[in-house]
Enzyme design. Structure first.
Site, PDB file in Angstrom:
ATOM      1  N   GLY A 139       1.308  -0.860   0.097  1.00 18.92           N
ATOM      2  CA  GLY A 139      -0.072   0.313  -0.365  1.00 18.92           C
ATOM      3  C   GLY A 139       1.051   1.007  -0.112  1.00 18.92           C
ATOM      4  N   ARG A 158     -24.051 -12.615   4.290  1.00 22.91           N
ATOM      5  CA  ARG A 158     -25.218 -12.807   3.821  1.00 22.91           C
ATOM      6  C   ARG A 158     -25.751 -12.351   4.764  1.00 22.91           C
ATOM      7  NH1 ARG A 158     -25.779 -18.451   1.662  1.00 22.91           N
ATOM      8  NH2 ARG A 158     -25.418 -18.986   3.936  1.00 22.91           N
ATOM      9  N   GLY A 175      -2.337   8.209  10.371  1.00 21.24           N
ATOM     10  CA  GLY A 175      -1.470   9.353  10.559  1.00 21.24           C
ATOM     11  C   GLY A 175       0.326   8.147  11.178  1.00 21.24           C
ATOM     12  N   ARG A 176      -0.162   7.153  11.074  1.00 16.90           N
ATOM     13  CA  ARG A 176       1.203   6.109  11.161  1.00 16.90           C
ATOM     14  C   ARG A 176       2.048   6.156  11.420  1.00 16.90           C
ATOM     15  NH1 ARG A 176      -2.631   0.484  12.327  1.00 16.90           N
ATOM     16  NH2 ARG A 176      -3.020   1.397   9.899  1.00 16.90           N
ATOM     17  N   ARG A 206       5.336   4.456   8.772  1.00 14.99           N
ATOM     18  CA  ARG A 206       5.358   3.677   8.216  1.00 14.99           C
ATOM     19  C   ARG A 206       6.853   3.324   8.235  1.00 14.99           C
ATOM     20  NH1 ARG A 206       3.431   7.063   3.019  1.00 14.99           N
ATOM     21  NH2 ARG A 206       0.701   6.976   3.590  1.00 14.99           N
ATOM     22  N   ALA A 250      -8.394   3.267   2.327  1.00 17.51           N
ATOM     23  CA  ALA A 250      -7.873   3.606   2.184  1.00 17.51           C
ATOM     24  C   ALA A 250      -7.204   5.479   1.696  1.00 17.51           C
ATOM     25  CB  ALA A 250      -8.463   3.591   0.654  1.00 17.51           C
ATOM     26  N   GLY A 251      -5.945   5.284   1.642  1.00 20.50           N
ATOM     27  CA  GLY A 251      -5.743   7.492   1.650  1.00 20.50           C
ATOM     28  C   GLY A 251      -5.193   7.341   0.354  1.00 20.50           C
ATOM     29  N   HIS A 252      -5.116   8.326  -0.661  1.00 16.06           N
ATOM     30  CA  HIS A 252      -5.134   8.334  -1.850  1.00 16.06           C
ATOM     31  C   HIS A 252      -4.574   9.515  -2.414  1.00 16.06           C
ATOM     32  CE1 HIS A 252      -7.036   4.328  -3.783  1.00 16.06           C
ATOM     33  NE2 HIS A 252      -5.666   4.560  -2.589  1.00 16.06           N
ATOM     34  N   THR A 253      -3.169  10.340  -1.892  1.00 13.69           N
ATOM     35  CA  THR A 253      -2.688  11.443  -2.100  1.00 13.69           C
ATOM     36  C   THR A 253      -2.901  12.369  -3.515  1.00 13.69           C
ATOM     37  OG1 THR A 253      -1.623  11.163  -0.565  1.00 13.69           O
ATOM     38  CG2 THR A 253      -1.748  12.920  -1.058  1.00 13.69           C
TER      39      THR A 253
HETATM   40  P1  GDP Z   1      -1.867   5.579  -2.568  1.00 16.20           P
HETATM   41  O1  GDP Z   1      -2.176   4.727  -1.623  1.00 16.20           O
HETATM   42  O2  GDP Z   1      -0.980   4.761  -2.773  1.00 16.20           O
HETATM   43  O3  GDP Z   1      -1.836   6.197  -3.381  1.00 16.20           O
HETATM   44  O4  GDP Z   1      -0.562   6.386  -1.513  1.00 16.20           O
HETATM   45  P2  GDP Z   1      -0.493   7.668  -0.542  1.00 16.20           P
HETATM   46  O5  GDP Z   1      -1.218   8.640  -1.209  1.00 16.20           O
HETATM   47  O6  GDP Z   1      -1.213   6.948   1.296  1.00 16.20           O
HETATM   48  O7  GDP Z   1       1.074   8.000  -0.216  1.00 16.20           O
HETATM   49  C1  GDP Z   1       2.202   8.079  -1.614  1.00 16.20           C
HETATM   50  C2  GDP Z   1       2.087   9.264  -0.866  1.00 16.20           C
HETATM   51  O8  GDP Z   1       3.769   9.836  -1.094  1.00 16.20           O
HETATM   52  C3  GDP Z   1       1.478  10.568  -1.183  1.00 16.20           C
HETATM   53  O9  GDP Z   1       1.936  11.613  -0.263  1.00 16.20           O
HETATM   54  C4  GDP Z   1       2.218  11.509  -2.296  1.00 16.20           C
HETATM   55  O10 GDP Z   1       1.642  12.865  -2.621  1.00 16.20           O
HETATM   56  C5  GDP Z   1       3.075  10.937  -2.713  1.00 16.20           C
HETATM   57  N1  GDP Z   1       4.130  10.509  -3.989  1.00 16.20           N
HETATM   58  C6  GDP Z   1       3.503  10.522  -4.858  1.00 16.20           C
HETATM   59  N2  GDP Z   1       4.452   9.940  -6.044  1.00 16.20           N
HETATM   60  C7  GDP Z   1       5.668  10.567  -5.190  1.00 16.20           C
HETATM   61  C8  GDP Z   1       6.990  11.010  -5.710  1.00 16.20           C
HETATM   62  O11 GDP Z   1       7.436  10.429  -6.793  1.00 16.20           O
HETATM   63  N3  GDP Z   1       7.907  11.690  -5.253  1.00 16.20           N
HETATM   64  C9  GDP Z   1       7.470  12.143  -3.927  1.00 16.20           C
HETATM   65  N4  GDP Z   1       8.686  12.525  -3.338  1.00 16.20           N
HETATM   66  N5  GDP Z   1       6.059  12.016  -3.001  1.00 16.20           N
HETATM   67  C10 GDP Z   1       5.391  11.135  -3.978  1.00 16.20           C
HETATM   68  P1  IMO Z   2      -4.029   2.667   0.612  1.00 14.66           P
HETATM   69  O1  IMO Z   2      -4.860   2.565  -0.703  1.00 14.66           O
HETATM   70  C1  IMO Z   2      -1.507   0.852   4.008  1.00 14.66           C
HETATM   71  C2  IMO Z   2      -3.626  -2.025   6.075  1.00 14.66           C
HETATM   72  C3  IMO Z   2      -4.026  -2.206   7.663  1.00 14.66           C
HETATM   73  C4  IMO Z   2      -3.512  -3.060   8.485  1.00 14.66           C
HETATM   74  C5  IMO Z   2      -4.181  -4.416   6.911  1.00 14.66           C
HETATM   75  C6  IMO Z   2      -5.578  -4.138   7.402  1.00 14.66           C
HETATM   76  O2  IMO Z   2      -4.010   3.709   0.967  1.00 14.66           O
HETATM   77  O3  IMO Z   2      -2.480   2.141  -0.238  1.00 14.66           O
HETATM   78  P2  IMO Z   2      -8.100  -2.688   7.636  1.00 14.66           P
HETATM   79  O4  IMO Z   2      -8.362  -1.264   8.233  1.00 14.66           O
HETATM   80  O5  IMO Z   2      -7.660  -2.790   6.096  1.00 14.66           O
HETATM   81  O6  IMO Z   2      -8.801  -4.249   7.953  1.00 14.66           O
HETATM   82  O7  IMO Z   2      -6.775  -2.829   7.931  1.00 14.66           O
HETATM   83  O8  IMO Z   2      -4.442  -3.119   6.307  1.00 14.66           O
HETATM   84  N1  IMO Z   2      -3.815  -1.345   5.086  1.00 14.66           N
HETATM   85  C7  IMO Z   2      -3.118  -0.237   4.593  1.00 14.66           C
HETATM   86  N2  IMO Z   2      -1.873  -0.011   4.363  1.00 14.66           N
HETATM   87  N3  IMO Z   2      -2.241   1.247   2.551  1.00 14.66           N
HETATM   88  C8  IMO Z   2      -3.497   1.205   2.812  1.00 14.66           C
HETATM   89  O9  IMO Z   2      -4.314   1.590   1.848  1.00 14.66           O
HETATM   90  C9  IMO Z   2      -3.727   0.488   3.466  1.00 14.66           C
HETATM   91  N4  IMO Z   2      -5.258  -0.188   4.050  1.00 14.66           N
HETATM   92  C10 IMO Z   2      -4.900  -0.741   4.900  1.00 14.66           C
HETATM   93  O10 IMO Z   2      -2.437  -0.963   7.757  1.00 14.66           O
HETATM   94  O11 IMO Z   2      -2.506  -3.544   7.929  1.00 14.66           O
HETATM   95 MG    MG Z   3      -2.046   5.343   1.296  1.00 11.89          MG
END
Ligand code: GDP
Ligand code: IMO
Ligand code: MG
Length: 428
Positions: free
Chosen positions: A12, A142, A301-302, A304, A39-42
C-alpha cells in the site's frame, strides 16, 4: 475499449492516487473496485493536496466519471465529509456515481473492528479501525446493508433493527459492550443518506456502456497485492481483493476488456500495521527513509515501516496480477544515498536461498533478505521529465528493477506533484 487496472504491488501507499490522476487525463471513467476509507490516496496539484479515501482519484479531472463500484464498502458520513472537502476545493461532483450494491460500513463495524483488535492483544493486525473487516464479514455472511438499503429511510431503519438483533448479542455477550440503539444509528446516518442518494445509480450499466462506446476506463485499486485477502500475508491483510481479479469482480468490467495492468511500485518498500516484512530496516537507514520520504499514513497518521525494495515479493505480485507495465514511484526519495540495495532472494531458515516467494506465507517472517547492491546518485531529480535526464545510476536502478521483474516501466514518478513524472509509454 481498453480497461486499465492500477494496482499497488507492495503493502500500500505506493502512490496509486498520483498515477491514477495522471492517467485519468486520457480516460473517460475511473472506478474504485474495493476497500473503503481505509485507503488514503494523495493527489498533489500545484499547492493543492487532496487526500482521497473513498472517492476515486479521477475526480480531479472534470471530464472523468468517478465511480464507487459495488465491490466497495462505503462509510456514509465519511463520504459526505470527503464531498465537502472536495467541494471546498472547487472540484465539481456532478460526475460522481455510487453503486447501490456497495456495502455500508455501519457504526457497529467500527466498534467491532476496534474491539476485535483489542481482543487480539499482541497479535493485533494493526487495522485502520475503519470497520472494513467486520463490514466485509457481514457481506460474505449475507447479512450486510447495502447503499440501496441506506437511501430508503424506512428500509434502512428496518434493516438496522434486524442487524442489531444479532450485533447487540455479539457486542454485549462477547465483548461486554453496551448495546446500540436503532434510532442512534438511523439519526447519525440519515443526513448522509440524503446527501448520497442523488449519486446512486446502476454503475454496472454505466461501466458497460462506457466500454461499448470504446472509452478508456481506469480501475483504481486501493490497498495492495500483499494486503490481498487471498494473495497477501494472511492474516495480516485487508478483507478485500485489491488484485487484478478483484478489479473485475468489484467493478463489473469483464476480464476480456482489461488491456493493461499497471503495478505501482515504490522505489523502496513501506508497510503500515503488523505482519512480516523481509526487507524492513530497523536501523538508522530505516529512519532515514521515513524522514526523507515523510512516511506517515494518509489515513491514520501512523509511522510507516520502511525497507529496501523486495523483488521476490514483487515478482510474485507481477505473477498474480499479470502486470503489463510498472509505475515506479518515489524514485526521488532515494537521491543522496551512496548505495542502494535490492532484495533479490530470501534465505530460508534451513540456509537455502530462493528467488521464489514462499507458498507458505508464514515463512515470510522467518526469511532473511539477500541483497544486490547498486551505486546511488546525488542531487534532486524531481525536475526530470525524460528518462535521459536522470543520473546514470538512477537509470540503472530503474532498468535493473524492470529486468528482474521482466515487466517494462510505463511511468517513473520523481516527486509528489502531478507533473513530477516521466512518461515512457502509454500503458495499453
Ligand atoms: P496511495 O495510497 O498508493 O495512493 O499512496 P499515498 O497517497 O498514501 O502515499 C504516497 C505519498 O507519496 C503521497 O503523499 C504522495 O503525494 C506521494 N508521492 C507520490 N508519488 C511520489 C513521488 O514520486 N515522489 C515523492 N516524493 N512523493 C510521491
Ligand atoms: P492505500 O489504498 C497501507 C493495512 C492496515 C492493516 C491492514 C488491515 O492508501 O494504499 P484494514 O483497516 O484494511 O482492515 O487493515 O491493511 N492497510 C493499508 N496500508 N495503505 C492502505 O491503503 C491500507 N489499507 C489498509 O494498516 O495493516
Ligand atoms: Mg495510501
Amino acid at each position: 475499449m481498453p480497461a486499465i487496472v492500477i494496482i499497488g504491488a507492495q503493502w500500500g501507499d505506493e502512490g496509486k492516487g498520483k498515477i491514477v490522476d495522471h492517467l485519468a487525463e486520457r480516460a473517460a471513467m475511473v472506478v474504485r473496485y474495493q476497500g473503503g476509507n481505509n485507503a488514503g490516496h494523495t493527489v498533489v496539484i500545484g499547492d493543492t493536496v487532496l487526500k482521497l479515501h473513498q472517492i476515486p482519484s479521477g475526480i480531479t479531472r472534470p471530464h472523468v466519471a468517478a465511480v464507487l463500484g459495488h465491490g466497495m464498502v462505503i462509510n456514509p458520513p465519511a463520504l459526505v465529509e470527503e464531498l465537502d472537502i472536495l467541494a471546498a476545493e472547487g472540484i465539481p461532483m456532478d460526475n460522481l456515481h455510487i453503486s447501490p450494491s456497495a456495502h455500508v460500513v455501519m457504526p457497529y463495524h467500527l466498534r467491532l473492528d476496534a474491539l476485535e483488535e483489542e481482543m487480539r492483544g499482541a497479535h493485533a493486525l494493526g487495522t485502520t479501525r475503519k470497520g472494513i473487516g467486520p463490514c466485509y464479514t457481514d457481506k460474505v455472511a449475507r447479512r450486510g446493508l447495502r447503499v440501496r438499503d441506506l437511501v430508503d429511510p424506512d428500509r434502512f431503519a428496518a434493516c438496522t433493527e434486524l442487524a442489531l438483533e444479532r450485533v447487540n448479542r455479539e457486542l454485549t455477550g462477547v465483548f461486554g459492550h453496551p448495546p446500540l440503539a436503532v434510532e442512534e444509528i438511523v439519526d447519525a446516518y440519515a443526513p448522509a443518506a440524503q446527501r448520497i442518494a442523488p449519486y446512486v445509480e446502476d454503475t454496472g450499466r454505466l461501466v458497460h456502456e462506457a466500454l461499448e462506446r470504446g472509452e478508456t476506463i481506469l480501475m483504481e485499486g486501493a490497498q495492495a497485492t500483499m494486503l490481498d485477502i487471498d494473495f497477501g500475508t494472511y492474516p495480516y491483510v485487508t478483507s478485500s481483493s485489491p488484485t487484478a481479479g478483484g478489479a473485475c469482480q468489484g467493478s463489473g468490467v469483464s476480464p476480456l476488456a482489461v488491456r493493461g495492468v499497471i503495478g505501482v511500485v515504490k522505489a523502496y518498500t513501506s508497510r503500515v500495521g503488523a505482519g512480516p516484512f523481509p526487507t524492513e530496516l530497523l536501523d538508522e537507514m530505516g529512519d532515514w527513509l521515513v524522514e526523507r520520504g515523510h512516511e506517515y499514513g494518509t489515513t491514520t497518521g501512523r509511522r510507516r515501516r520502511c525497507g529496501w525494495i523486495d523483488l521476490v515479493s514483487l515478482r510474485y505480485a507481477a505473477r498474480v496480477n499479470g502486470f503489463s507495465g510498472l509505475a515506479l514511484t518515489r524514485l526521488d526519495v532515494l537521491s543522496g544515498l551512496e548505495e542502494i540495495r535490492l532484495c533479490v532472494g530470501y534465505r530460508l531458515p534451513d540456509g537455502t536461498v530462493t528467488e521464489h516467494y514462499p507458498a507458505d506465507a508464514d515463512l515470510l517472517g522467518r526469511v532473511e533478505a539477500v541483497y544486490e547492491t547498486l551505486p546511488g546518485w546525488q542531487g534532486e531529480i524531481s525536475t526530470a521529465r525524460r528518462f535521459e535526464e536522470l543520473p546514470r545510476a538512477a537509470r540503472e536502478y530503474c532498468t535493473r528493477v524492470a529486468t528482474l521483474l521482466r515487466v517494462p516501466i510505463d511511468l517513473i514518478s520523481v516527486g509528489a506533484e502531478r507533473n513530477d513524472l516521466i512518461a515512457l509509454r502509454w500503458p495499453a
